[in-house]
Every structure is written in structure tokens, then in C-alpha cells.
Design an enzyme around this catalytic site. Structure first.
Site, PDB file in Angstrom:
ATOM      1  N   TRP A 280      36.850  48.781  46.735  1.00 16.48           N
ATOM      2  CA  TRP A 280      36.048  49.240  45.482  1.00 16.48           C
ATOM      3  C   TRP A 280      36.804  49.321  44.077  1.00 16.48           C
ATOM      4  O   TRP A 280      36.324  48.782  42.940  1.00 16.48           O
ATOM      5  CB  TRP A 280      35.023  50.721  45.919  1.00 16.48           C
ATOM      6  CG  TRP A 280      34.092  50.309  46.844  1.00 16.48           C
ATOM      7  CD1 TRP A 280      33.959  50.408  48.117  1.00 16.48           C
ATOM      8  CD2 TRP A 280      32.902  49.521  46.316  1.00 16.48           C
ATOM      9  NE1 TRP A 280      32.982  49.668  48.822  1.00 16.48           N
ATOM     10  CE2 TRP A 280      32.192  49.339  47.791  1.00 16.48           C
ATOM     11  CE3 TRP A 280      32.279  48.957  45.175  1.00 16.48           C
ATOM     12  CZ2 TRP A 280      31.091  48.640  47.781  1.00 16.48           C
ATOM     13  CZ3 TRP A 280      31.105  48.072  45.480  1.00 16.48           C
ATOM     14  CH2 TRP A 280      30.434  48.087  46.610  1.00 16.48           C
TER      15      TRP A 280
ATOM     16  N   ASP B 143      35.287  56.987  40.706  1.00 16.73           N
ATOM     17  CA  ASP B 143      34.256  56.442  41.341  1.00 16.73           C
ATOM     18  C   ASP B 143      34.200  57.702  42.592  1.00 16.73           C
ATOM     19  O   ASP B 143      34.624  57.102  43.511  1.00 16.73           O
ATOM     20  CB  ASP B 143      34.507  55.194  41.734  1.00 16.73           C
ATOM     21  CG  ASP B 143      33.302  54.492  42.561  1.00 16.73           C
ATOM     22  OD1 ASP B 143      32.473  55.336  43.008  1.00 16.73           O
ATOM     23  OD2 ASP B 143      33.417  53.349  42.801  1.00 16.73           O
TER      24      ASP B 143
ATOM     25  N   LYS C  18      25.215  57.697  49.797  1.00 17.06           N
ATOM     26  CA  LYS C  18      25.956  58.438  50.818  1.00 17.06           C
ATOM     27  C   LYS C  18      25.542  59.779  51.079  1.00 17.06           C
ATOM     28  O   LYS C  18      24.952  60.088  51.888  1.00 17.06           O
ATOM     29  CB  LYS C  18      27.342  58.159  50.294  1.00 17.06           C
ATOM     30  CG  LYS C  18      27.999  56.756  50.676  1.00 17.06           C
ATOM     31  CD  LYS C  18      27.806  56.075  49.244  1.00 17.06           C
ATOM     32  CE  LYS C  18      28.453  54.904  49.108  1.00 17.06           C
ATOM     33  NZ  LYS C  18      28.467  53.422  50.189  1.00 17.06           N
TER      34      LYS C  18
END
Lengths: 360, 360
Positions: free
Chosen positions: B102, B172, B196
Site C-alpha cells: 500500500w 494511511d 476494515k
């Protein structure tokens, strides 16, 4: 109260059978042990939901081959940037038709990314009509022509599809897509926020002709490039899965109802009844030219604006909600999208007549 | 089956009490006669839901004054562009810490909008650890420093908050926000896709220090400018209302549970149990350095990859779903976010031990 009649311009009513099915499937979708909101977007369960939704939408709209259907985020306001970022490079500026609040917003954003010409405007008529075909001044070098078939705030609708020659026609159909059959082949791009006729807010449908994909300017963020989503089946990153699922349930509801021709018949009847009631009264008025009146959003004013608050309060007490007009225009607005039952429109008309009898 | 234990990396399990409440309120929220998905985002019902959700999030995270909380769309992938578009103008390039899949995506997108320096990378260790503070080479002129506190795919977590001096630290936190208390004041921007620990996919939370708002480059689309959303209370256009509501229910569930300290205790216990089971076996292995192991995403491999398919099929039959590792790394991955019950982790461990007994 139990279920109200909610005349909101969006987010708006959803079909009750859709909500009931979502409720039934909340804890366990089809024996999967999961709510759809919990599913991996790449798992076979969600993939089957996503594919069925796209297939149903293609069937409902009779989308021809050569078009991608994208399930995106960000609303029409994000499309106001995506359209010029992806298409401006194809010509010298773009033509925009200016018919009300939403086309003005689209124009303001497009100007930040290229030259915008106003092909026609009805501003001098305070946006009470759609321009006629012969009023459209289109440029030979236009990258595309943008218009707003239905202006949600002004309640103005185009009664025809503009003929723009070989230029791609781009339409913000946020408040009209799925309200009736359309000839998709006439368009380069159709986009729509979901929160009127499609599903919950947070989903944006884009139908884009394939030859218009792949020429975004270099500075286009990856997430604003149609190619990103076209090449990944709208799964470059995690899509709004639950909204996609609810939209799919709406598509199935429309198919069960007989598709968009059947829906159009009902919508036309609802709008005709409401406009007839307004026109039959001196107490209520709608400013839009009859040939340009929206089937979806019906703004109207009371002869005495002092009665507005009383009208709204008494309507609410009858279960007729969210009738206040947009803050930019005042008065009332009844949005009567697909999910608004005919009996709700009849109930609104009966209330209006009774209110006039007592206050007129 | 009834409710399964779904170890998906996201979208992921939601707390069952949240789903039950959403189910109960589906047709009529608090006597309004509407589903939350049907409410005008500017009406008093939805405004009260939106404000309560923000207040609860601020309380849970102890967000100090001077930070805006934004409820946006587009996922972390859109933030990968928004961060440089909004912050690059503040300095000469930005520093990025590269710790896995990511952060690599964030870096690739940022490079399109400005100079990116890699302040540290653990690529030569195949992303099996977080770099130490003294490995970070930060530039004096950095506009900001970006890192990924938890790498969802590699299962690598920073055990500390990087000290970046006066530079704004951007994180992030898609797969870790709300899993434990954090010191928000150490950050310039925190962003997280909801799918999530927060709610359904289609909602993105951004916590941004106010002095970082308002310096976007001129070519920034209006919808990608933090100022647009900060000035409008995230209602410049229609926000993803139903996702916002579900996130609010998750925040209330967390508060009822005792807040983030209580949640952290449970999460630490779940992760410790699962890593202990993996480490106690020669049949299973996790490649990450113990000090950098994620509480949220636990990748593991079987000594014999030939057994992977059998492992997954038998796990599924036991109601243990979505254990397949990310396609880029293979093996297995158990994501054990907030909503994953402790008994589910115990059930997974018991299954793993039994599977090893029969196949080891």
C-alpha cells in the site's frame, strides 16, 4: 409513524420491497453467513451480485455493445471534473448547455480544465424551459457537448435528445436515469448519482462509450481516469459494495415491475396528475413551460408565501415529508421518483386541495 | 449457515449488534417513517445522525481542537492523490516511507504530482519489518512525510509513531484506525477507508489539521480539495449517508464496549494468541519480525503449499471464511479486525491445530 411519503429530491425514497429484502438478508445473504457489506469485493459471492446488477442494468436500459458500465464513487460533482479531464484532449474546448443550477456547477468545474463555450442558455427566462434544438450553437471543434436532461432544482426537463452530430453527447442524468427508456446509443457518456432512482447515496453510475476511454490528461488522478475503472471492472480499489448491492435490488424491482416502459407509464401519470392539480388552482403555481416540465421534480409555489410554513407543518403531520423547495429557489418541491407510489401523489394532491379549501 | 467468521481483509466483518440495529431501523428510523438511506442529507434527522457520529469519533480518538473530521468517498486510493495535491505546495517534494504494497501505491500516485523521496524502505527484507526511527532519512524541505502504520497485505505494523520534527506526518490508517488509542496530535493527516474497522466500503474518514487545508494546487478538482469538504461539513455534495450512519453505529458499539483502550486489550490478546499458535508449530509460519507484527492482518504459510486448497476448503466448511492470502503474496491471511470475536480466533487456532494433526 410507519412508512412516510418522502418527497425529498435526493437521497430519496427507495422501493419498500427493496428495503424489506435488504432487511431479510442483513445478517446472512443467501446462506453465506455474511451481510453483503461484509463480503470481500473479490470473493465469488459479491462478484455474483456485482455481475448480476450490471447485467440487469444493461437489460433495463438496453445498453448496446461498445459501452462500459462503471460503478463509482464521488457523485455527479466528481463527474463534473472527470468529464473534462478525460475528454477535453479530444478537441478544442467543449460546449455546455446551461439550463439551471446543476448545469451551472458542471460548467464552473469544467472551466478549470479547458475552454467552455455556452452552446445555449435559458438564464434570461430564469431557467423555466429547455432550449430548442435550433437554439444550440455548437462549435465545429468541440471535444464534447454536455447537458443536464433534468434540472433537479428548477424542475426543467429536455423533451428531446439534442442532436450534436459526431460530437460525443455527455449527460448528467442524476435525477432522470431509469425513469423511462432512453436511446443510449445517442450518448457518449451518461452519468448519475444513485440517490434518486438507483439506490443509496455514495454510488455513481457511469455509462461510457469505449472509444472515449483512455485519453485523460496527464495530470488526471488515477481514480479520476475512466480507464482505471473500465479496465478493472470498477474494482481498481474497493467499490461501494453495499450500495452496489442495493442498486442491484432496485434493478430487480424494476424488472419485476415490467421494466422502464412500464415505469415510464406510471411516472408520466404521476406527473400529469400533479401538474393538472397545480394548473387547476390559482392557489398553487409552477413556473415551467408545459413542454419542459420535469416528470421527476415538481416545484410549486403558494400564492401567499406566508402560508409556506403552515403548509409544510400540516403536510408533515399527514406523513407527506420533505416538500420544502431548494433553498436557492424557495417555495415547495415534490420529487416523485420511481419509488414514489401513485397513491402518495394522490395523497399529496388531496392534501393540497384540502389546504387550499381551508386557506385559499 | 448462520453467521460465519469471516477473516476478509476488507470489506470485513461488522459487529453483529450494529447489523441487528440497522435491520431493526431499516423501514423506519426512530419513528421518522424513513430508512436512513432515504433521508435528505440536509434534513434534521440525518444531520443529527451525522453530528452524533462525528462527536462519537472525536471522543473515541480524543481528537484535539484544530482538526477537521471529513466523511468522504473514494477510498484510500483517492487520498493517494489528494494528499500530494493538497500538500505538495508547502515544500520541496515529500518523504515517503516504503514498507509494503500500500505504501508503494501511495508513492506511485504521489510521484505524478511532485517529487517523492524514499525516506526509508524495507524492500530488501521483503517487507518483513518496519524501519527503525534512526533509519529514516528526512529532507529539510519536505512538504510532509507519508507512511503506512499497518500494511494490510504484508501484515507489518509500525510499533512507534515516526518522529518527523515540524513536518506534517501523514498516515494511511485504513487497516488500523480505531483498533487502539492513538495520539492524533502527532499527525497532520490521518486517513482511512472505512471497510476494515469503521463501516461499509464507500466511506473514507479523513482527520486533517486545519492549517493544512487551503493550499491545494490550482489544478486540483474541487472534490479533491480538502477545503471543499472542510468548509461544508462534508456536505458540499451528497455524502454517502447510509455508510456514515452505519459507521456511527460502529462508533456507538465501540463506546459501549469501553472505548479504544478496551478494544486494544482485546485486539492485542487476539493477535498474541494467533501468533503464539503459529510460532509453536513447524507446520505454519509467519515471516514478519516479532516487533513489527500486525495486530490486524496475520499472514501465514503452510509448510507444504500443496495443502493450501485443502486447508481453505476445510476451514470454509467450519464457517471460517476468506482465509486465502492476497494474490500478490499467496499463503493464508487472517484479518482480525475489531468486529472479529475472540472466540472466532480461538476457533481458527483450534482448526489449525486439528488440521496440522491430520496433515502434519
Amino acid at each position: 409513524m410507519s412508512r412516510a411519503y418522502n418527497f425529498s429530491a435526493g437521497p430519496a425514497m427507495l422501493p419498500e420491497p427493496v428495503l424489506r429484502r435488504a432487511m431479510d438478508e442483513m445478517l446472512d445473504w443467501h446462506g453465506s453467513g455474511m451481510c453483503v457489506a461484509e463480503m470481500s469485493h473479490r470473493g465469488k459471492e459479491f462478484m455474483s451480485i456485482a455481475e448480476q446488477a450490471e447485467a440487469d442494468l444493461r437489460e433495463l436500459l438496453a445498453i448496446p455493445d461498445g459501452y462500459k458500465v462503471l460503478f463509482l464513487q464521488g457523485g455527479a460533482s466528481t463527474q463534473f471534473a472527470m468529464v473534462p479531464l478525460n475528454l477535453m484532449g479530444r478537441g478544442e474546448g467543449a460546449d455546455y448547455i446551461k439550463t439551471g443550477s446543476w448545469s451551472k456547477k458542471a460548467i464552473a468545474e469544467a472551466k478549470r480544465f479547458g475552454a467552455v463555450r455556452i452552446a445555449a442558455t435559458t438564464e434570461e427566462d430564469r431557467f423555466t424551459r429547455a432550449p430548442a434544438q435550433d437554439e444550440l450553437a455548437l462549435d465545429a471543434g468541440s471535444a464534447y457537448v454536455h447537458y443536464t436532461p433534468n434540472e433537479t432544482i428548477e424542475g426543467v426537463e429536455f423533451p428531446y435528445i439534442p442532436d450534436v452530430g459526431e460530437r460525443p453527447l455527455v449527460a448528467d442524468m442524476s435525477s432522470t436515469l431509469l425513469s423511462r427508456p432512453i436511446d443510449v446509443a445517442r450518448y457518449g457518456i451518461i452519468y448519475a448519482g444513485a440517490q434518486k432512482n438507483i439506490g443509496p447515496a455514495g454510488l455513481t453510475i457511469v455509462i461510457v462509450r469505449e472509444d472515449l476511454i483512455g485519453a485523460a490528461t496527464e495530470q488526471t488522478p488515477t481514480m479520476l481516469d475512466y480507464r482505471t475503472h473500465a479496465e478493472s471492472g470498477s474494482m481498481y480499489n474497493t467499490p461501494p459494495t453495499y450500495a452496489w448491492y442495493l442498486a442491484g435490488l432496485v434493478f430487480q424491482w424494476l424488472k419485476d415491475l415490467g421494466g422502464l416502459s412500464a415505469m415510464a407509464t406510471i411516472n408520466e401519470r404521476k406527473a400529469a396528475a400533479l401538474y393538472a392539480a397545480i394548473d387547476a388552482s390559482d392557489f398553487y403555481a409552477n413556473p415551467v413551460e408545459p413542454g419542459s416540465r420535469s416528470w421527476m421534480n415538481v416545484p410549486f409555489t403558494l400564492a401567499d408565501p406566508e402560508l409556506d410554513a403552515k403548509f409544510l407543518a400540516e403536510a408533515k403531520a399527514e406523513g407527506l415529508l420533505t416538500l420544502k423547495g431548494h433553498r436557492s429557489v424557495g417555495g415547495m418541491r415534490a420529487s416523485i421518483y420511481n419509488a414514489m407510489p401513485e397513491e402518495a401523489v394522490q395523497a399529496l394532491i388531496a392534501f393540497m386541495q384540502e389546504f387550499e379549501r381551508r386557506n385559499g
